[in-house]
Scaffold this active site. Sequence first.
Site, short mmCIF file in Angstrom:
data_model
loop_
_atom_site.label_atom_id
_atom_site.label_comp_id
_atom_site.label_asym_id
_atom_site.label_seq_id
_atom_site.Cartn_x
_atom_site.Cartn_y
_atom_site.Cartn_z
N CYS A 2 0.95 -1.16 -0.02
CA CYS A 2 0.02 0.05 0.10
C CYS A 2 0.87 1.09 0.02
O CYS A 2 2.12 1.12 0.21
CB CYS A 2 -0.87 0.06 1.00
N ARG A 27 1.49 1.66 -6.12
CA ARG A 27 1.47 0.91 -5.09
C ARG A 27 0.17 -0.04 -4.41
O ARG A 27 0.41 -0.88 -3.92
CB ARG A 27 2.10 1.54 -3.75
N TRP A 74 -3.83 -2.00 -1.31
CA TRP A 74 -3.81 -3.26 -2.07
C TRP A 74 -4.31 -4.20 -1.18
O TRP A 74 -3.42 -4.69 -0.16
CB TRP A 74 -2.49 -3.43 -2.71
N ASN A 100 1.05 0.40 6.14
CA ASN A 100 1.55 -0.33 5.07
C ASN A 100 2.32 -1.64 5.60
O ASN A 100 2.81 -1.66 6.42
CB ASN A 100 2.37 0.35 4.21
N GLY A 101 1.83 -2.91 5.38
CA GLY A 101 2.57 -4.33 5.85
C GLY A 101 1.32 -5.07 6.25
O GLY A 101 0.29 -4.96 5.95
N GLU A 480 9.49 -13.66 -19.91
CA GLU A 480 9.27 -12.45 -19.71
C GLU A 480 8.15 -11.60 -20.62
O GLU A 480 7.23 -10.97 -20.30
CB GLU A 480 10.51 -11.67 -19.70
N LYS A 484 4.61 -10.25 -19.27
CA LYS A 484 4.36 -8.77 -19.53
C LYS A 484 2.73 -8.79 -20.26
O LYS A 484 1.91 -8.04 -19.90
CB LYS A 484 5.08 -8.21 -20.60
N GLU A 487 -0.18 -9.80 -17.67
CA GLU A 487 -0.25 -9.06 -16.36
C GLU A 487 -0.82 -7.89 -17.06
O GLU A 487 -1.74 -6.92 -16.22
CB GLU A 487 1.04 -8.86 -15.63
N HIS A 503 6.20 -31.83 -25.52
CA HIS A 503 6.02 -32.45 -24.49
C HIS A 503 4.71 -32.45 -23.86
O HIS A 503 4.23 -32.47 -22.73
CB HIS A 503 7.32 -32.50 -23.48
N LYS A 602 2.85 -2.63 -7.50
CA LYS A 602 4.18 -2.67 -8.07
C LYS A 602 5.17 -3.39 -7.39
O LYS A 602 5.93 -4.06 -7.87
CB LYS A 602 4.62 -1.02 -7.80
O1 M6R Z 1 10.57 -5.08 -6.97
P1 M6R Z 1 10.69 -6.63 -7.45
O2 M6R Z 1 11.73 -6.39 -8.63
O3 M6R Z 1 11.34 -7.35 -6.27
O4 M6R Z 1 9.28 -7.09 -8.02
C1 M6R Z 1 9.39 -8.39 -8.15
C2 M6R Z 1 8.19 -8.50 -9.05
O5 M6R Z 1 6.97 -8.44 -8.11
C3 M6R Z 1 7.80 -7.88 -10.38
O6 M6R Z 1 9.00 -7.91 -11.17
C4 M6R Z 1 6.44 -8.04 -10.98
O7 M6R Z 1 6.66 -9.51 -11.38
C5 M6R Z 1 6.18 -7.10 -12.00
N1 M6R Z 1 4.82 -6.73 -11.96
C6 M6R Z 1 6.35 -7.55 -13.43
O8 M6R Z 1 6.07 -6.69 -14.51
#
Ligand code: M6R
Length: 607
Positions: A2, A27, A74, A100-101, A480, A484, A487, A503, A602
């Site tokens: 958050c 966040r 969040w 936050n936490g 990756e 992308k 998400e 497979h 994030k």
């Molecule tokens: O802040 P971090 O790099 O540790 O975050 C890791 C993942 O949460 C982050 O890369 C996430 O997968 C992204 N949304 C990908 O775009």
Amino acid sequence: MCGIIGYIGQQQAVPILIGGLKKLEYRGYDSSGIGIINGKIIVRKTNGKIQNLQDLIQTHPVPSSTIGISHTRWATHGAPNKINAHPHSDNTGKITLVHNGIIENYEILKKELQSKGHKFESETDTEVIVHLISEYYKNDLLDAVRKAIKKLKGAFALGVICADHPELLVTARIGSPLIIGIGKNENFIASDVPAILEHTRKIIYLKDGELACLYKDKVDIFTFEGKSVKPKIDEVTFSIEAVQKQGFDHFMLKEVHEQPDVLQKMIGFRLKKGEVVLEGLNLTEKQLQSIKNITIVACGTAYHAGMVGKYIIEHLSGRPVNIDVSSEFRYRDPIVDKHTLLLAISQSGETADTLAAVREAKNKGAKVVSVCNVIGSSLARESDGVLYTHAGPEIGVASTKAYTAQVMMLYLFAIKLASIYKKVSEKELKAIISKLKQIPQAYKQILDHKENIATMAKANSHFGCFLFLGRNINYPTALEGALKLKEISYIPAEGYAAGEMKHGPIALIDEYRAVVCVAVQSETYDKMVSNIQEIRSRKGKVIAVATEGDQTIQDHAEHVVFVPKTHPLLTPLLAVIPLQLIAYYISVQRGCDVDQPRNLAKSVTVE
Ligand code: M6R
């Protein structure tokens, strides 16, 4: 995770809080709220994005106030709705807080407090904190906060205000980020720098186990035990523009475009006279020599960067590299000891699983070096050495420039090891370094053709399922690309090592599947082309990412995106750019919220 921001000073708090929340929206964005003092505590909260809160304050204005706290959520405990939104207040209505936490022992605490007559409104873990503070409150807010946090297990960054003390904002942290901004006759708390950057550049990074009293003209910091702490004030160097869209439709697109500059700066900073300079590594050559194995831990996109790192480091250094997603590493009794170097990769440096993995490895005697973007983050502070990527603030939830900067850092690290271990010839190393220097220019060339990629991506945005295939060092690129796309567009997308198709996954292929194939120059190119043919003979639609000069690939694919030729080892740096753009343009075409995709935040500061 958050976002929180708090203000105490001479200006009206509400516009500052709302402005700050907007900068922290990355966040978390499922609900938000503010609390201010004007004789009594006044709270406004609502579900949805910050705009909803702003609209609510328009229709239900709050009286003037120069102190306040606010939060963008969040959800972890409890649905994303108005009742669970922060701030949360005690039963007297005098004390309110944002958090936050995660409070791990909240259920036990809640029962204890309920037995003492406390009435709870929400399903959140946070609410126990304000009831605990209330329980201990005897007109001394700091003392009550101190006593309450001693009872908490878990992670927290708090902002607390009390109607009896309109001159005081109390904050505390353990495990969740919190900064204090120092202004002129005003002070701030926030989860991250962008929230307060337009008001001040003077920042104190509150440490774990510290709490602080903010008044408009001073800040007092203490340990949880009550010892006074002399604060270190840092000056933030990045510009306000760095946290604005600067004419781009989305932060993600802006950040994709920043990549050539980010990598150029890294090269300028880290490559001196053909030698890699790893300031911050904090390991002597002798210590590097004594490393027997390397373990990489990371999550999400950072994990994919780590996978590329495994290929490069093993190839260039000859040392074995293990890689784990952080959340798995700590629960499988990993074999790590004093001869292990643990590389922890994280953009934010606040990812709870990666921090936990680091602590596990340190307990077993490993040296920890982190590859991190956010300066002063928890990960950076807990590592023996830190290699900052200096990619600048990444606001888009989908990581782009942080990824390529992480991969670049892993090349530099691997080259450093290669120069020590002498596994590859000087000639090969020189060739790689010389090609590495050309990467930023190659990025510009790819971005110059982004309109073609946009047209192609939009034309394929109707597909209900995508596969991404790659081989060898570009297998992580495929993973990756799939991450992308899923998400930010919510289209089911899977990444596979192309050799695995037979497979199982090949059963998915028919005319309704689009398959993105990373078919850049490499020793496995021919095998990749065979995989492409297998897909086409089953009517799958192939989008290929290939190397300029490849004359035959067009015969095998519906669409081809070319990237400039480079050293085969460096191809992941280039091949990922079209994949970022494909995901971006498909998401835009489908009307998705590119920068703030549903259900995500994030950085994930909870396990
Ligand atoms: O802040 P971090 O790099 O540790 O975050 C890791 C993942 O949460 C982050 O890369 C996430 O997968 C992204 N949304 C990908 O775009």
